[in-house]
Design a protein around this motif. Structure first.
Motif, PDB file in Angstrom:
ATOM      1  N   MET A 123      48.700  44.137  27.750  1.00 54.22           N
ATOM      2  CA  MET A 123      48.244  44.294  29.113  1.00 54.22           C
ATOM      3  C   MET A 123      48.478  45.740  29.541  1.00 54.22           C
ATOM      4  SD  MET A 123      49.471  42.184  32.456  1.00 54.22           S
ATOM      5  CE  MET A 123      48.150  41.141  32.954  1.00 54.22           C
ATOM      6  N   SER A 124      47.507  46.287  30.214  1.00 55.27           N
ATOM      7  CA  SER A 124      47.629  47.687  30.646  1.00 55.27           C
ATOM      8  C   SER A 124      48.572  47.804  31.831  1.00 55.27           C
ATOM      9  CB  SER A 124      46.247  48.238  31.001  1.00 55.27           C
ATOM     10  OG  SER A 124      45.740  47.528  32.106  1.00 55.27           O
ATOM     11  N   GLU A 125      49.057  48.979  32.043  1.00 57.42           N
ATOM     12  CA  GLU A 125      49.966  49.242  33.156  1.00 57.42           C
ATOM     13  C   GLU A 125      49.190  49.161  34.469  1.00 57.42           C
ATOM     14  OE1 GLU A 125      52.519  52.976  34.738  1.00 57.42           O
ATOM     15  OE2 GLU A 125      52.549  52.595  32.576  1.00 57.42           O
ATOM     16  N   LEU A 126      49.830  48.589  35.484  1.00 53.35           N
ATOM     17  CA  LEU A 126      49.181  48.441  36.795  1.00 53.35           C
ATOM     18  C   LEU A 126      49.201  49.771  37.540  1.00 53.35           C
ATOM     19  CD1 LEU A 126      50.688  45.048  37.999  1.00 53.35           C
ATOM     20  CD2 LEU A 126      48.394  45.466  37.131  1.00 53.35           C
ATOM     21  N   ALA A 127      48.101  50.078  38.173  1.00 51.74           N
ATOM     22  CA  ALA A 127      48.026  51.294  38.986  1.00 51.74           C
ATOM     23  C   ALA A 127      48.801  51.071  40.283  1.00 51.74           C
ATOM     24  CB  ALA A 127      46.575  51.634  39.290  1.00 51.74           C
ATOM     25  N   PRO A 128      49.565  52.060  40.728  1.00 47.60           N
ATOM     26  CA  PRO A 128      50.313  51.904  41.978  1.00 47.60           C
ATOM     27  C   PRO A 128      49.397  51.587  43.157  1.00 47.60           C
ATOM     28  CG  PRO A 128      50.952  53.949  40.858  1.00 47.60           C
ATOM     29  CD  PRO A 128      49.830  53.347  40.091  1.00 47.60           C
ATOM     30  N   GLU A 129      48.179  52.127  43.140  1.00 47.06           N
ATOM     31  CA  GLU A 129      47.238  51.867  44.240  1.00 47.06           C
ATOM     32  C   GLU A 129      46.871  50.381  44.320  1.00 47.06           C
ATOM     33  OE1 GLU A 129      46.438  54.095  41.762  1.00 47.06           O
ATOM     34  OE2 GLU A 129      46.829  55.989  42.774  1.00 47.06           O
ATOM     35  N   LEU A 146      48.793  47.827  43.349  1.00 44.97           N
ATOM     36  CA  LEU A 146      49.946  47.117  43.909  1.00 44.97           C
ATOM     37  C   LEU A 146      50.053  47.340  45.412  1.00 44.97           C
ATOM     38  CD1 LEU A 146      52.621  47.756  41.141  1.00 44.97           C
ATOM     39  CD2 LEU A 146      51.406  45.628  41.647  1.00 44.97           C
ATOM     40  N   MET A 147      49.802  48.567  45.847  1.00 45.80           N
ATOM     41  CA  MET A 147      49.860  48.875  47.283  1.00 45.80           C
ATOM     42  C   MET A 147      48.761  48.128  48.046  1.00 45.80           C
ATOM     43  SD  MET A 147      52.363  50.991  47.908  1.00 45.80           S
ATOM     44  CE  MET A 147      51.975  51.965  49.326  1.00 45.80           C
ATOM     45  N   ALA A 148      47.550  48.117  47.507  1.00 42.39           N
ATOM     46  CA  ALA A 148      46.438  47.436  48.170  1.00 42.39           C
ATOM     47  C   ALA A 148      46.702  45.933  48.244  1.00 42.39           C
ATOM     48  CB  ALA A 148      45.129  47.728  47.435  1.00 42.39           C
ATOM     49  N   ALA A 149      47.164  45.341  47.141  1.00 44.73           N
ATOM     50  CA  ALA A 149      47.459  43.903  47.132  1.00 44.73           C
ATOM     51  C   ALA A 149      48.590  43.587  48.109  1.00 44.73           C
ATOM     52  CB  ALA A 149      47.818  43.452  45.726  1.00 44.73           C
ATOM     53  N   GLY A 163      37.810  48.264  43.874  1.00 46.32           N
ATOM     54  CA  GLY A 163      36.768  49.244  43.605  1.00 46.32           C
ATOM     55  C   GLY A 163      37.314  50.502  42.946  1.00 46.32           C
ATOM     56  N   LEU A 164      38.548  50.826  43.209  1.00 48.15           N
ATOM     57  CA  LEU A 164      39.159  52.034  42.643  1.00 48.15           C
ATOM     58  C   LEU A 164      39.730  51.801  41.254  1.00 48.15           C
ATOM     59  CD1 LEU A 164      41.061  53.440  45.749  1.00 48.15           C
ATOM     60  CD2 LEU A 164      38.991  54.366  44.684  1.00 48.15           C
ATOM     61  N   ASN A 165      40.233  50.609  40.991  1.00 49.54           N
ATOM     62  CA  ASN A 165      40.922  50.332  39.733  1.00 49.54           C
ATOM     63  C   ASN A 165      40.308  49.100  39.071  1.00 49.54           C
ATOM     64  OD1 ASN A 165      43.096  52.379  40.044  1.00 49.54           O
ATOM     65  ND2 ASN A 165      43.531  51.149  41.860  1.00 49.54           N
ATOM     66  N   HIS A 166      39.685  49.309  37.909  1.00 54.07           N
ATOM     67  CA  HIS A 166      38.951  48.241  37.246  1.00 54.07           C
ATOM     68  C   HIS A 166      39.679  47.649  36.045  1.00 54.07           C
ATOM     69  CE1 HIS A 166      35.549  49.307  39.705  1.00 54.07           C
ATOM     70  NE2 HIS A 166      35.599  50.553  39.274  1.00 54.07           N
ATOM     71  N   ALA A 167      40.901  48.030  35.798  1.00 50.03           N
ATOM     72  CA  ALA A 167      41.635  47.498  34.649  1.00 50.03           C
ATOM     73  C   ALA A 167      41.918  46.014  34.868  1.00 50.03           C
ATOM     74  CB  ALA A 167      42.941  48.268  34.452  1.00 50.03           C
ATOM     75  N   GLY A 168      42.082  45.280  33.776  1.00 45.45           N
ATOM     76  CA  GLY A 168      42.279  43.830  33.853  1.00 45.45           C
ATOM     77  C   GLY A 168      43.483  43.423  34.681  1.00 45.45           C
ATOM     78  N   GLY A 169      44.615  44.085  34.466  1.00 48.44           N
ATOM     79  CA  GLY A 169      45.825  43.753  35.217  1.00 48.44           C
ATOM     80  C   GLY A 169      45.661  44.030  36.700  1.00 48.44           C
ATOM     81  N   ASP A 170      45.020  45.153  37.020  1.00 50.50           N
ATOM     82  CA  ASP A 170      44.778  45.503  38.425  1.00 50.50           C
ATOM     83  C   ASP A 170      43.902  44.454  39.094  1.00 50.50           C
ATOM     84  OD1 ASP A 170      46.207  47.922  38.297  1.00 50.50           O
ATOM     85  OD2 ASP A 170      44.461  48.949  37.450  1.00 50.50           O
ATOM     86  N   LEU A 171      42.837  44.064  38.406  1.00 51.14           N
ATOM     87  CA  LEU A 171      41.917  43.076  38.983  1.00 51.14           C
ATOM     88  C   LEU A 171      42.585  41.712  39.136  1.00 51.14           C
ATOM     89  CD1 LEU A 171      38.541  44.013  37.259  1.00 51.14           C
ATOM     90  CD2 LEU A 171      39.298  44.535  39.592  1.00 51.14           C
ATOM     91  N   ALA A 172      43.492  41.371  38.209  1.00 51.30           N
ATOM     92  CA  ALA A 172      44.205  40.091  38.316  1.00 51.30           C
ATOM     93  C   ALA A 172      45.106  40.077  39.556  1.00 51.30           C
ATOM     94  CB  ALA A 172      45.019  39.843  37.046  1.00 51.30           C
ATOM     95  N   VAL A 173      45.857  41.151  39.759  1.00 51.64           N
ATOM     96  CA  VAL A 173      46.749  41.235  40.921  1.00 51.64           C
ATOM     97  C   VAL A 173      45.935  41.239  42.216  1.00 51.64           C
ATOM     98  CG1 VAL A 173      48.363  42.759  42.133  1.00 51.64           C
ATOM     99  CG2 VAL A 173      48.655  42.331  39.700  1.00 51.64           C
TER     100      VAL A 173
END
Length: 191
Positions: free
Chosen positions: A1-7, A9-12, A136-146
């Motif tokens: 799993m890729s690392e989550l972008a801080p943006e 986590l902040m948006a969620a 819209g800013l972060n399309h990685a799988g982990g980001d989209l899951a969160v």
């Protein structure tokens, strides 16, 4: 799993925070409404079978007016009885008898309830907008899951808040059958 972008986590987190604040606002508005209703009728008992209030001294306050414009029913005690009551100074300063006003609509359907519910729904809408911007800013799988989990939770909160508003009859505050023609005239009942 890729690392989550801080943006992400902040948006969620911010989206969920806004949705939870919307629930809190709705709960506080409901609590405030109940407290003010209890304060206005403290010591009085509503008798549904005769549609009247009874004061602590046993006097009944009967319905004197139904105000459809203000969405209220007014009850009043007889002035003669109130003016000679030993508790008058603590109960009312009116010389025409103690009056109690009761809302025709339950809290979520009252004007105040609809106003607060609308604000809460707007907050949930903004929460979803923040979450979607994060997606819209972060399309990685982990980001989209969160962000997807936050969107689902925020949507569930929004649907919960929307349920009461959707159950309000069309043409509120008048039933659909009364929408055509002139607005119904207020009915006054003297007791």
């Amino acid at each position: 799993m890729s690392e989550l972008a801080p943006e992400s986590l902040m948006a969620a987190g911010y989206g969920l925070f806004l949705a939870l604040c919307a629930l809190g606002l709705d709960a506080l508005a409901r609590l405030s409404n109940r407290r003010s209703e209890r304060y206005r009728t403290a010591g009085f008992t509503y008798m549904e079978s005769v549609d009247a209030w009874e004061c602590p001294e046993g006097e009944r306050l009967h319905r004197v007016e139904t105000d459809l414009d203000m969405r209220l029913v007014r009850y009043r005690a007889r002035a003669l009885v109130c003016n000679s009551c030993r508790l008058k100074d603590a109960c009312t300063d009116s010389d025409s008898g103690r009056e109690i006003a009761r809302a025709l609509d339950s809290w979520p359907h009252s004007e105040a309830g609809r106003f607060h519910r609308g604000i809460a729904l707007a907050m949930v809408g903004f929460a979803l907008l923040v979450i979607l911007a994060g997606a819209g800013l972060n399309h990685a799988g982990g980001d989209l899951a969160v962000l997807g989990a936050a969107a689902v939770a925020s949507t569930a909160i929004g649907l919960f808040l929307l349920a009461d508003l959707r159950s309000t009859p069309s043409g509120f505050p008048w039933p659909e059958a009364e929408r055509s023609g002139a607005r119904p005239a207020p009915r006054e009942l003297r007791g």
